[in-house]
Scaffold this active site. Structure first.
Site, short mmCIF file in Angstrom:
data_model
loop_
_atom_site.label_atom_id
_atom_site.label_comp_id
_atom_site.label_asym_id
_atom_site.label_seq_id
_atom_site.Cartn_x
_atom_site.Cartn_y
_atom_site.Cartn_z
N HIS A 91 0.86 -1.29 -0.04
CA HIS A 91 0.08 0.10 -0.07
C HIS A 91 0.92 1.35 0.06
O HIS A 91 2.02 1.15 0.35
CB HIS A 91 -0.93 0.21 1.12
CG HIS A 91 -1.79 -1.24 1.46
ND1 HIS A 91 -2.08 -1.81 2.67
CD2 HIS A 91 -2.35 -1.91 0.47
CE1 HIS A 91 -2.67 -2.75 2.43
NE2 HIS A 91 -3.07 -2.84 1.27
N LYS A 149 6.58 6.79 6.89
CA LYS A 149 6.23 6.02 8.04
C LYS A 149 7.68 5.24 8.76
O LYS A 149 8.45 4.95 8.37
CB LYS A 149 5.46 4.59 7.49
CG LYS A 149 4.43 4.73 6.75
CD LYS A 149 3.72 3.80 6.19
CE LYS A 149 2.52 3.88 5.48
NZ LYS A 149 2.00 2.74 4.91
N TYR A 167 2.83 2.14 13.69
CA TYR A 167 3.34 2.78 12.85
C TYR A 167 3.18 4.41 12.97
O TYR A 167 1.84 4.58 13.19
CB TYR A 167 3.60 2.25 11.26
CG TYR A 167 2.08 1.91 10.79
CD1 TYR A 167 1.85 2.92 9.73
CD2 TYR A 167 1.43 1.12 11.03
CE1 TYR A 167 0.58 2.89 9.10
CE2 TYR A 167 0.22 0.82 10.26
CZ TYR A 167 -0.07 1.79 9.46
OH TYR A 167 -1.15 1.63 8.83
N ASP A 208 -6.34 -6.43 -1.76
CA ASP A 208 -5.12 -6.70 -2.07
C ASP A 208 -4.79 -7.81 -3.20
O ASP A 208 -3.68 -7.67 -4.22
CB ASP A 208 -4.05 -7.23 -0.66
CG ASP A 208 -3.95 -5.98 0.16
OD1 ASP A 208 -4.26 -4.76 -0.09
OD2 ASP A 208 -3.47 -6.10 1.17
#
Length: 181
Positions: free
Chosen positions: A62, A72, A132, A170
């Protein structure tokens, strides 16, 4: 904190200094000034996210595109994952290349993933809690991604194919070839 830049420019493996004794351990999981020294700029994190998944789950690949792209800082607080970053910056010398790092509660490593990267992870323990920080908020219209099993990227997720658990979204994601167009 030890910082090692991966083969992908701007993507760093961070290893904290851990202080352990009979009571347990202590480590600094985030220090704005140290991260700025490593990166050469100060990211401003605006959102924290956490997920919990079972063995075999693959989340990704992603990214957020355009003005909503995100850097991130990722880590695992329970269990272990194989964390993957794919350079999706069209002008990068390493465009399309990936790095995979085992992140675990035990090794306490973190991965800093700059803006313009696809990201995903696979759970290689019974369970894993993944945490995260993001330097930009989520925007549904800016979602982008690539099928995690895309042959061109060819990622070893460390999970036998018959044990992989991948969301329908996905599984139906575009190929890397479609992504690059």
């Amino acid at each position: 904190m030890k910082a090692t830049e991966t083969k992908l420019k701007g993507c760093f493996i961070l290893e904290p200094t851990v202080f352990e004794d009979s009571r347990g351990y202590f480590f600094e999981s985030y220090n704005e000034n140290k991260l700025e020294e490593i990166l050469g700029y100060k990211p401003t994190f605006v959102q924290d996210n956490q997920s919990n998944s079972s063995y075999g789950v693959i989340r990704g690949l992603h990214m957020q595109a355009g003005d909503h792209s995100q850097a991130k800082l990722v880590r695992v607080v329970e269990g272990a994952v194989i964390d993957v970053a794919v350079d999706a910056r069209p002008d990068s010398e390493t465009f399309g290349q990936s790095v995979a790092v085992e992140l675990s509660a035990e090794n306490k490593k973190q991965l800093f993933i700059p803006r313009g990267f696809l990201h995903g992870f696979s759970v290689i323990t019974e369970k894993a809690t993944f945490f995260y920080k993001c330097d930009n908020g989520y925007n549904k219209e800016s979602e982008n991604g690539v099928n995690p099993l895309d042959a061109q990227i060819n990622i070893d997720w460390g999970i036998p194919v018959d044990k992989m658990i991948i969301s329908e979204k996905d599984q139906e994601a575009q190929s890397f070839e479609e992504f690059r167009k």
